[in-house]
Design a protein around this motif. Structure first.
Motif, PDB file in Angstrom:
ATOM      1  N   THR A  71       0.838  -1.189   0.000  1.00  0.00           N
ATOM      2  CA  THR A  71       0.000   0.000   0.000  1.00  0.00           C
ATOM      3  C   THR A  71       0.876   1.244   0.000  1.00  0.00           C
ATOM      4  O   THR A  71       1.477   1.604   1.009  1.00  0.00           O
ATOM      5  CB  THR A  71      -0.948   0.003   1.218  1.00  0.00           C
ATOM      6  N   GLU A  72       0.942   1.887  -1.144  1.00  0.00           N
ATOM      7  CA  GLU A  72       1.821   3.039  -1.307  1.00  0.00           C
ATOM      8  C   GLU A  72       1.356   4.213  -0.453  1.00  0.00           C
ATOM      9  O   GLU A  72       0.176   4.503  -0.347  1.00  0.00           O
ATOM     10  CB  GLU A  72       1.840   3.452  -2.782  1.00  0.00           C
ATOM     11  N   GLY A  73       2.311   4.869   0.180  1.00  0.00           N
ATOM     12  CA  GLY A  73       2.018   6.058   0.961  1.00  0.00           C
ATOM     13  C   GLY A  73       1.480   5.800   2.350  1.00  0.00           C
ATOM     14  O   GLY A  73       1.200   6.743   3.085  1.00  0.00           O
ATOM     15  N   TYR A  74       1.346   4.548   2.746  1.00  0.00           N
ATOM     16  CA  TYR A  74       0.738   4.245   4.040  1.00  0.00           C
ATOM     17  C   TYR A  74       1.636   4.641   5.207  1.00  0.00           C
ATOM     18  O   TYR A  74       1.169   5.181   6.198  1.00  0.00           O
ATOM     19  CB  TYR A  74       0.364   2.762   4.108  1.00  0.00           C
ATOM     20  N   LEU A  75       2.928   4.395   5.099  1.00  0.00           N
ATOM     21  CA  LEU A  75       3.846   4.752   6.187  1.00  0.00           C
ATOM     22  C   LEU A  75       3.864   6.262   6.433  1.00  0.00           C
ATOM     23  O   LEU A  75       4.058   6.712   7.561  1.00  0.00           O
ATOM     24  CB  LEU A  75       5.255   4.256   5.888  1.00  0.00           C
ATOM     25  N   GLU A  76       3.657   7.047   5.381  1.00  0.00           N
ATOM     26  CA  GLU A  76       3.692   8.504   5.479  1.00  0.00           C
ATOM     27  C   GLU A  76       2.575   9.049   6.369  1.00  0.00           C
ATOM     28  O   GLU A  76       2.659  10.177   6.833  1.00  0.00           O
ATOM     29  CB  GLU A  76       3.616   9.138   4.085  1.00  0.00           C
ATOM     30  N   GLN A  77       1.558   8.257   6.613  1.00  0.00           N
ATOM     31  CA  GLN A  77       0.484   8.682   7.513  1.00  0.00           C
ATOM     32  C   GLN A  77       0.941   8.689   8.971  1.00  0.00           C
ATOM     33  O   GLN A  77       0.342   9.366   9.803  1.00  0.00           O
ATOM     34  CB  GLN A  77      -0.710   7.748   7.385  1.00  0.00           C
ATOM     35  N   PHE A  78       1.993   7.927   9.271  1.00  0.00           N
ATOM     36  CA  PHE A  78       2.365   7.721  10.665  1.00  0.00           C
ATOM     37  C   PHE A  78       3.737   8.278  11.044  1.00  0.00           C
ATOM     38  O   PHE A  78       4.005   8.476  12.225  1.00  0.00           O
ATOM     39  CB  PHE A  78       2.315   6.215  10.982  1.00  0.00           C
ATOM     40  N   PHE A  79       4.594   8.492  10.053  1.00  0.00           N
ATOM     41  CA  PHE A  79       5.956   8.965  10.317  1.00  0.00           C
ATOM     42  C   PHE A  79       6.244  10.210   9.492  1.00  0.00           C
ATOM     43  O   PHE A  79       5.799  10.317   8.345  1.00  0.00           O
ATOM     44  CB  PHE A  79       6.976   7.872   9.975  1.00  0.00           C
ATOM     45  N   SER A  80       7.027  11.119  10.050  1.00  0.00           N
ATOM     46  CA  SER A  80       7.353  12.354   9.336  1.00  0.00           C
ATOM     47  C   SER A  80       8.228  12.063   8.125  1.00  0.00           C
ATOM     48  O   SER A  80       8.938  11.054   8.067  1.00  0.00           O
ATOM     49  CB  SER A  80       8.075  13.336  10.271  1.00  0.00           C
ATOM     50  N   THR A  81       8.198  12.980   7.187  1.00  0.00           N
ATOM     51  CA  THR A  81       9.014  12.865   5.983  1.00  0.00           C
ATOM     52  C   THR A  81      10.490  12.789   6.342  1.00  0.00           C
ATOM     53  O   THR A  81      11.243  11.996   5.764  1.00  0.00           O
ATOM     54  CB  THR A  81       8.747  14.071   5.054  1.00  0.00           C
ATOM     55  N   ALA A  82      10.914  13.609   7.301  1.00  0.00           N
ATOM     56  CA  ALA A  82      12.329  13.633   7.700  1.00  0.00           C
ATOM     57  C   ALA A  82      12.758  12.288   8.288  1.00  0.00           C
ATOM     58  O   ALA A  82      13.835  11.773   7.957  1.00  0.00           O
ATOM     59  CB  ALA A  82      12.573  14.753   8.708  1.00  0.00           C
ATOM     60  N   LEU A  83      11.941  11.711   9.141  1.00  0.00           N
ATOM     61  CA  LEU A  83      12.289  10.421   9.738  1.00  0.00           C
ATOM     62  C   LEU A  83      12.282   9.312   8.687  1.00  0.00           C
ATOM     63  O   LEU A  83      13.178   8.460   8.680  1.00  0.00           O
ATOM     64  CB  LEU A  83      11.356  10.079  10.897  1.00  0.00           C
ATOM     65  N   LEU A  84      11.304   9.325   7.801  1.00  0.00           N
ATOM     66  CA  LEU A  84      11.258   8.303   6.752  1.00  0.00           C
ATOM     67  C   LEU A  84      12.468   8.407   5.825  1.00  0.00           C
ATOM     68  O   LEU A  84      13.041   7.396   5.428  1.00  0.00           O
ATOM     69  CB  LEU A  84       9.965   8.416   5.946  1.00  0.00           C
ATOM     70  N   ALA A  85      12.875   9.633   5.506  1.00  0.00           N
ATOM     71  CA  ALA A  85      14.032   9.825   4.625  1.00  0.00           C
ATOM     72  C   ALA A  85      15.314   9.337   5.287  1.00  0.00           C
ATOM     73  O   ALA A  85      16.222   8.834   4.627  1.00  0.00           O
ATOM     74  CB  ALA A  85      14.156  11.293   4.230  1.00  0.00           C
ATOM     75  N   HIS A  86      15.403   9.472   6.590  1.00  0.00           N
ATOM     76  CA  HIS A  86      16.611   9.094   7.326  1.00  0.00           C
ATOM     77  C   HIS A  86      16.671   7.605   7.679  1.00  0.00           C
ATOM     78  O   HIS A  86      17.759   7.039   7.821  1.00  0.00           O
ATOM     79  CB  HIS A  86      16.713   9.918   8.616  1.00  0.00           C
ATOM     80  N   ALA A  87      15.542   6.967   7.811  1.00  0.00           N
ATOM     81  CA  ALA A  87      15.484   5.589   8.315  1.00  0.00           C
ATOM     82  C   ALA A  87      16.262   4.614   7.437  1.00  0.00           C
ATOM     83  O   ALA A  87      16.154   4.628   6.216  1.00  0.00           O
ATOM     84  CB  ALA A  87      14.032   5.137   8.434  1.00  0.00           C
ATOM     85  N   GLN A  88      17.050   3.759   8.093  1.00  0.00           N
ATOM     86  CA  GLN A  88      17.793   2.698   7.415  1.00  0.00           C
ATOM     87  C   GLN A  88      16.833   1.633   6.885  1.00  0.00           C
ATOM     88  O   GLN A  88      17.080   1.016   5.869  1.00  0.00           O
ATOM     89  CB  GLN A  88      18.769   2.014   8.374  1.00  0.00           C
ATOM     90  N   ALA A  89      15.777   1.397   7.646  1.00  0.00           N
ATOM     91  CA  ALA A  89      14.763   0.414   7.268  1.00  0.00           C
ATOM     92  C   ALA A  89      13.414   0.963   7.704  1.00  0.00           C
ATOM     93  O   ALA A  89      13.293   1.588   8.753  1.00  0.00           O
ATOM     94  CB  ALA A  89      15.041  -0.930   7.937  1.00  0.00           C
ATOM     95  N   LYS A  90      12.418   0.731   6.872  1.00  0.00           N
ATOM     96  CA  LYS A  90      11.040   1.135   7.185  1.00  0.00           C
ATOM     97  C   LYS A  90      10.119   0.164   6.465  1.00  0.00           C
ATOM     98  O   LYS A  90      10.338  -0.164   5.299  1.00  0.00           O
ATOM     99  CB  LYS A  90      10.780   2.570   6.766  1.00  0.00           C
ATOM    100  N   ASP A  91       9.111  -0.326   7.195  1.00  0.00           N
ATOM    101  CA  ASP A  91       8.257  -1.321   6.561  1.00  0.00           C
ATOM    102  C   ASP A  91       7.027  -1.603   7.415  1.00  0.00           C
ATOM    103  O   ASP A  91       6.975  -1.259   8.591  1.00  0.00           O
ATOM    104  CB  ASP A  91       9.026  -2.631   6.364  1.00  0.00           C
ATOM    105  N   MET A  92       6.059  -2.272   6.785  1.00  0.00           N
ATOM    106  CA  MET A  92       4.911  -2.834   7.473  1.00  0.00           C
ATOM    107  C   MET A  92       5.236  -4.308   7.681  1.00  0.00           C
ATOM    108  O   MET A  92       5.529  -5.019   6.718  1.00  0.00           O
ATOM    109  CB  MET A  92       3.655  -2.679   6.624  1.00  0.00           C
ATOM    110  N   LEU A  93       5.244  -4.742   8.931  1.00  0.00           N
ATOM    111  CA  LEU A  93       5.745  -6.078   9.251  1.00  0.00           C
ATOM    112  C   LEU A  93       4.643  -7.068   9.618  1.00  0.00           C
ATOM    113  O   LEU A  93       4.906  -8.080  10.251  1.00  0.00           O
ATOM    114  CB  LEU A  93       6.790  -5.970  10.360  1.00  0.00           C
ATOM    115  N   GLY A  94       3.431  -6.775   9.194  1.00  0.00           N
ATOM    116  CA  GLY A  94       2.337  -7.704   9.411  1.00  0.00           C
ATOM    117  C   GLY A  94       1.555  -7.401  10.665  1.00  0.00           C
ATOM    118  O   GLY A  94       1.769  -6.400  11.336  1.00  0.00           O
TER     119      GLY A  94
END
Length: 166
Positions: free
Chosen positions: A90-113
């Motif tokens: 689901t594209e764009g789903y993580l952006e609902q919960f984390f800031s753009t700056a944190l998402l850009a910096h994160a080494q890993a980001k995902d939905m893990l079930g």
């Protein structure tokens, strides 16, 4: 790697994800439920933050922690995850919960079930889901969620192998 996994869970599935992630990472890992208190992050070079999504919302404790600590988190090796039953594609789903700056910096980001733990649900939500599952059109697209072991393993590998971006 001195790692903190900070999580929040409603029914326990996100704790299961955090525990499996800790096993995959190995080494010195501290797991902390945000409801047990917010630890200082100074002692950790790696911080992984995750929460469960329930009715399209992540726990307030996670969002307030991220806002209060964003500047410090950007100086750390960072991982961000959510536990939910939304399909990982689901594209764009993580952006609902984390800031753009944190998402850009994160080494890993995902939905893990996640898990649909009907027995622990609010009776109203349980009744809604049970009613939906009786509708053929709903069942055509609904896949019972599960904790995504392979995605957790891949997340841990990204946390271990990528160089830190500051």
């Amino acid at each position: 790697m001195n790692t903190l996994i900070l999580y929040a869970t409603k029914y326990g599935a996100t704790k299961q994800i955090a525990d499996q992630l800790a096993r995959e990472l190995g080494g010195n890992v501290t797991i902390n439920n945000i409801h047990d208190g917010k630890p200082g992050i100074e002692a950790f070079d790696t911080v992984i933050v995750g929460g469960s999504v329930y009715m399209n919302k992540i726990q307030h404790g996670i969002t307030s922690f991220l806002k209060a600590n964003e500047k410090q988190l950007i100086k750390k090796r960072l991982g961000l995850f959510i536990g939910c039953y939304t399909p990982p594609e689901t594209e764009g789903y993580l952006e609902q919960f984390f800031s753009t700056a944190l998402l850009a910096h994160a080494q890993a980001k995902d939905m893990l079930g996640g898990l649909m733990q009907y027995d622990k649900m609010n009776p109203v939500y349980r009744k809604i889901f049970m009613s939906l599952k009786k509708i053929d059109d709903f069942n055509k697209n609904f896949i019972e969620p599960k904790i995504e072991t392979e995605r957790i393993r891949a997340f841990a590998e990204r946390m271990q192998t990528e160089t830190m971006r500051c």
